[in-house]
Write a protein that holds these residues in place. Structure first.
Motif, short mmCIF file in Angstrom:
data_model
loop_
_atom_site.label_atom_id
_atom_site.label_comp_id
_atom_site.label_asym_id
_atom_site.label_seq_id
_atom_site.Cartn_x
_atom_site.Cartn_y
_atom_site.Cartn_z
N ILE A 47 18.23 24.88 16.09
CA ILE A 47 17.38 24.10 16.99
C ILE A 47 17.44 24.66 18.41
CG2 ILE A 47 17.21 21.82 18.08
CD1 ILE A 47 18.27 20.82 15.21
N ARG A 48 18.62 25.01 18.84
CA ARG A 48 18.79 25.48 20.22
C ARG A 48 18.32 26.92 20.40
NH1 ARG A 48 18.45 22.33 23.73
NH2 ARG A 48 19.84 23.41 25.12
N LEU A 49 18.33 27.73 19.34
CA LEU A 49 17.97 29.15 19.46
C LEU A 49 16.54 29.47 19.02
CD1 LEU A 49 21.23 30.84 18.10
CD2 LEU A 49 20.44 30.78 20.48
N GLU A 50 15.82 28.50 18.54
CA GLU A 50 14.50 28.79 17.97
C GLU A 50 13.57 29.51 18.94
OE1 GLU A 50 11.03 26.73 15.34
OE2 GLU A 50 12.01 25.49 16.85
N GLU A 80 25.49 17.48 21.98
CA GLU A 80 24.67 16.42 22.57
C GLU A 80 23.27 16.94 22.90
OE1 GLU A 80 24.95 12.96 25.99
OE2 GLU A 80 26.69 14.22 25.60
N ALA A 81 23.18 18.15 23.43
CA ALA A 81 21.88 18.74 23.75
C ALA A 81 21.08 19.00 22.47
CB ALA A 81 22.06 20.05 24.53
N ALA A 82 21.75 19.43 21.41
CA ALA A 82 21.07 19.67 20.14
C ALA A 82 20.53 18.36 19.56
CB ALA A 82 22.03 20.34 19.15
N ILE A 83 21.32 17.30 19.65
CA ILE A 83 20.87 16.00 19.15
C ILE A 83 19.69 15.50 19.97
CG2 ILE A 83 21.51 13.56 18.92
CD1 ILE A 83 24.28 14.58 17.99
N GLU A 84 19.75 15.67 21.29
CA GLU A 84 18.62 15.29 22.14
C GLU A 84 17.35 16.02 21.68
OE1 GLU A 84 18.13 13.18 24.68
OE2 GLU A 84 20.19 12.49 24.93
N GLN A 85 17.47 17.31 21.37
CA GLN A 85 16.33 18.09 20.91
C GLN A 85 15.81 17.57 19.58
OE1 GLN A 85 14.91 20.60 22.82
NE2 GLN A 85 13.25 20.36 21.35
N ILE A 86 16.72 17.23 18.68
CA ILE A 86 16.32 16.68 17.38
C ILE A 86 15.53 15.39 17.59
CG2 ILE A 86 17.20 15.50 15.32
CD1 ILE A 86 19.50 17.57 15.33
#
Length: 161
Positions: A47-50, A80-86
């Protein structure tokens, strides 16, 4: 159970089915939640690297790129940032169902609440985390949410992982 069945019979070979089966077999809600959470957690670097991956132009899968980055420079995504993105990317009806079901959110963003209050209370035994006292219906909602997220994310990233 229908959501478990949908995931198992989806034919998506990227889903870590051992975690799905462990979630179904667990006899404690918190462990069942954690097994489904692990399926979501596996996609945090994806998610973070897409955005980076899309301009990279490589034959490697996104999961392979993530592995290389972690091995070479010890980079890991902030959970936490990854979950926010999700929570920004998934079907909003799943989020609204969770948000409307919980009094505990209390002005805290639902993604932060999910990570800080639910996930951390299960995964860590630190003094700052209170034990969860959720009813069966509430656990069921959280599991449904996790399963919907798994279904959506593994579908979305299937060709990249």
């Amino acid at each position: 159970m229908d959501l478990f069945e949908d995931i198992i019979f989806s034919g998506n070979d990227k889903i870590p089915y051992h975690n799905i089966v462990m979630s179904m077999l667990d006899n404690q809600w918190n462990h069942s939640f954690l097994e489904t959470y692990r399926c979501i957690e596996r996609l945090f670097p994806i998610i973070r690297l897409e955005a980076f991956y899309n301009v990279l132009g490589t034959e490697l899968t996104l999961l392979q790129v993530s592995k290389e980055i972690e091995e070479k420079i010890s980079w890991r995504p902030n959970e936490e940032a990854a979950i926010e993105q999700i929570f920004k990317d998934i079907d909003t009806t799943a989020i609204e169902h969770v948000k409307n079901s919980y009094k505990q959110v209390k002005g805290m963003g639902v993604a932060k609440w999910y990570y800080k209050e639910i996930r951390n209370s299960i995964a860590h035994y630190r003094a700052v985390h209170s034990p969860l006292n959720l009813k069966e219906k509430e656990w069921n909602i959280l599991l449904q949410f996790n399963l919907r997220v798994i279904e959506q994310l593994y579908g979305k990233y299937r060709g990249k992982i």
